[in-house]
Enzyme design. Structure first.
Site, PDB file in Angstrom:
ATOM      1  N   SER A 129       0.797  -1.224   0.000  1.00 42.62           N
ATOM      2  CA  SER A 129       0.000   0.000   0.000  1.00 42.62           C
ATOM      3  C   SER A 129       0.831   1.276   0.000  1.00 42.62           C
ATOM      4  O   SER A 129       0.350   2.321  -0.407  1.00 42.62           O
ATOM      5  CB  SER A 129      -0.928   0.002   1.207  1.00 42.62           C
ATOM      6  N   HIS A 149      -6.127  -4.226  -1.338  1.00 42.33           N
ATOM      7  CA  HIS A 149      -5.946  -3.045  -2.202  1.00 42.33           C
ATOM      8  C   HIS A 149      -6.108  -3.383  -3.681  1.00 42.33           C
ATOM      9  O   HIS A 149      -5.597  -2.653  -4.537  1.00 42.33           O
ATOM     10  CB  HIS A 149      -4.566  -2.414  -1.976  1.00 42.33           C
ATOM     11  N   LYS A 189     -12.721  -1.135   1.199  1.00 43.32           N
ATOM     12  CA  LYS A 189     -11.997  -0.274   0.264  1.00 43.32           C
ATOM     13  C   LYS A 189     -12.832  -0.149  -1.020  1.00 43.32           C
ATOM     14  O   LYS A 189     -13.823   0.561  -1.028  1.00 43.32           O
ATOM     15  CB  LYS A 189     -10.581  -0.820   0.037  1.00 43.32           C
TER      16      LYS A 189
HETATM   17  C1  LIG Z   1      -6.899  -2.295   4.575  1.00 39.72           C
HETATM   18  C2  LIG Z   1      -6.229  -3.584   4.719  1.00 39.72           C
HETATM   19  C3  LIG Z   1      -6.615  -4.509   5.699  1.00 39.72           C
HETATM   20  C4  LIG Z   1      -7.641  -4.180   6.740  1.00 39.72           C
HETATM   21  O1  LIG Z   1      -8.929  -4.246   6.214  1.00 39.72           O
HETATM   22  P1  LIG Z   1     -10.152  -3.894   7.180  1.00 39.72           P
HETATM   23  O2  LIG Z   1     -11.302  -4.601   6.561  1.00 39.72           O
HETATM   24  O3  LIG Z   1     -10.280  -2.422   7.176  1.00 39.72           O
HETATM   25  O4  LIG Z   1      -9.822  -4.429   8.524  1.00 39.72           O
HETATM   26  C5  LIG Z   1      -5.988  -5.746   5.723  1.00 39.72           C
HETATM   27  N1  LIG Z   1      -5.019  -6.046   4.842  1.00 39.72           N
HETATM   28  C6  LIG Z   1      -4.600  -5.178   3.903  1.00 39.72           C
HETATM   29  C7  LIG Z   1      -3.524  -5.570   2.948  1.00 39.72           C
HETATM   30  C8  LIG Z   1      -5.187  -3.922   3.813  1.00 39.72           C
HETATM   31  O5  LIG Z   1      -4.763  -3.067   2.891  1.00 39.72           O
END
Ligand SMILES: *Cc1c(COP(=O)(O)O)cnc(C)c1O
Length: 408
Positions: A193, A221, A252
């Site tokens: 990210s 992502h 997301k």
């Molecule tokens: C955003 C993210 C998470 C967390 O996701 P949530 O559903 O907000 O807990 C986990 N792993 C990765 C790679 C992320 O980018």
């Protein structure tokens, strides 16, 4: 009793502030969208263009999702007041699990309150003391935490470095006097990210095959927009069938509310329903979120338009910023790091950007390596071409203003 702790915490908080790493939140008083009204805590916000949400497909305030959520509120109520296995499973939960499986091409899927929980659930039931977990050094915090909960032997390879991955696989093979591990899993984010770089999944799957290891990809992502149908980085690299365990978030691209999943072979999911602690001991996803996420998947499967808009915007931004002389990390992802190197320079430019009406965030050490400070821009299908150009112009003006300030 509290007096001592209060003093210690106050001192520690002051240290964080002094180090310049204190996270000050901005308060948004509108829906999450390409434009938001945002300001510091306790002050009135201003309307700004938003380039730092994970709202890749612009679905966070999509009227079709809002409508689906409202309908579910009317028909299924507000909350489940139960975990799944007691009395918290609605037909909607099963529908969403089926829909995710169909979307990703897996046998089954299990829902969690978040992907953080999905990653917290997945390792401990599947990997014990006789097993090995090999993790990319830049994996998400929730993977690191989830792996810590298992009793497996832990190995780490340098970010996306296949040679080092091979070295670690060889170290696993040497375990237990050359007997190796009972089970080995290679764990990686699909997209890292801070850089917007993709994991080298083809090479990872090749090595996994060579050494008899499983492959797990956290595609938070990427799910919904990478790959020909939006099924994520495994689809993008043509290795969908070679990935054993997928995790991802609904928080997301897929509407951005909350929820996560593990999608995998039937027996893996069946075991997680029996033993995954965040599944057994935490509440079911709210029906309104489940229903709207189903709608998000339908929209994505029905049309590639949102994905096409997202990548057009990302391409346009990358091209225009390069033309204006900014250093970007290369790639195709909608995460576009604009590199400044110096932490205070990146922070000053981000502040100036906000004054220009564009909301972006600067990241510096320890979140990214020393002297690799950057502003991470995230494009969305909700942005118009005009929004993108406005952001580019704001970068130019902010760079000039900060440079003038430093020269003067
Ligand atoms: C955003 C993210 C998470 C967390 O996701 P949530 O559903 O907000 O807990 C986990 N792993 C990765 C790679 C992320 O980018």
């Amino acid at each position: 009793m509290y007096t001592a702790l209060k003093d210690q915490l106050t001192a520690e908080l002051a240290e964080i502030e002094q180090a310049g790493t204190f996270k000050h939140e901005r308060v948004i008083s509108t829906a999450q969208s390409n434009r938001v009204t945002a300001g510091p805590v306790g002050r009135d916000g201003a309307e700004v263009l938003n380039f730092c949400a994970n709202n890749y497909l612009g679905l966070a305030d999509d009227p079709r999702l809002v409508e689906a959520a409202k309908r579910a509120l009317d028909e299924r109520g507000f909350g489940m007041a139960s975990v799944r296995f007691i009395c918290g499973t609605q037909d909607l939960h099963l529908q969403l699990e089926r829909a995710v499986s169909d979307f990703l091409g897996t046998e089954d899927t299990i829902l969690f309150a978040s992907c953080f929980d999905a990653n917290g659930a997945v390792f401990e039931p599947l990997f014990g003391a006789e097993d090995a977990i090999i993790s990319d050094a830049l994996n998400h915090a929730s993977l690191i935490d989830g792996i810590r909960l298992s009793k497996a032997a832990r190995f780490r390879y340098r970010n996306a470095d296949l040679e080092d991955l091979r070295t670690q696989l060889e170290a696993v093979a040497a375990l237990r006097e050359g007997k190796g591990a009972r089970r080995t899993v290679i764990v990686t984010d699909g997209v890292f990210s801070m850089d917007g770089y993709l994991a080298p999944l083809e090479g990872i799957c090749d090595l996994a095959e060579e050494f008899g290891a499983l492959v797990m990809v956290d595609d938070s992502h990427a799910v919904g927009f990478m790959g020909a149908t939006g099924a994520g980085t495994p689809e993008h690299f043509g290795v969908s069938e070679r990935v054993d365990i997928y995790t991802g978030t609904f928080g997301k691209a897929l509407g951005g509310a909350s929820g996560g999943y593990v999608a995998a072979r039937g027996e893996i999911v069946a075991m997680l329903r029996q033993k995954g602690r965040p599944y057994l001991f935490s509440n079911s996803l709210a029906p309104s979120i489940v229903a709207a996420t189903l709608t998000a998947l339908e929209l994505i499967e029905g049309s590639g338009e949102l994905r096409a808009t997202l990548f057009r915007n990302a391409e346009l931004f990358r091209r225009r910023m390069s033309e204006e002389g900014f250093e970007l990390l290369p790639g195709e992802h909608a995460i576009v790091p604009v590199m400044f190197g110096d932490a205070s320079l990146a922070a000053k430019v981000a502040d100036a950007m906000l004054e220009q009406g564009v909301f972006v965030t600067a990241f510096s050490y320890p979140v990214v390596p020393q002297d690799r400070a950057r502003i991470r821009v995230q494009l969305s299908a909700a942005h118009t071409e005009e929004d993108v150009e406005t952001a580019v112009q704001a970068f130019v003006a902010s760079r000039d203003a900060v440079q003038d300030g430093q020269d003067g």
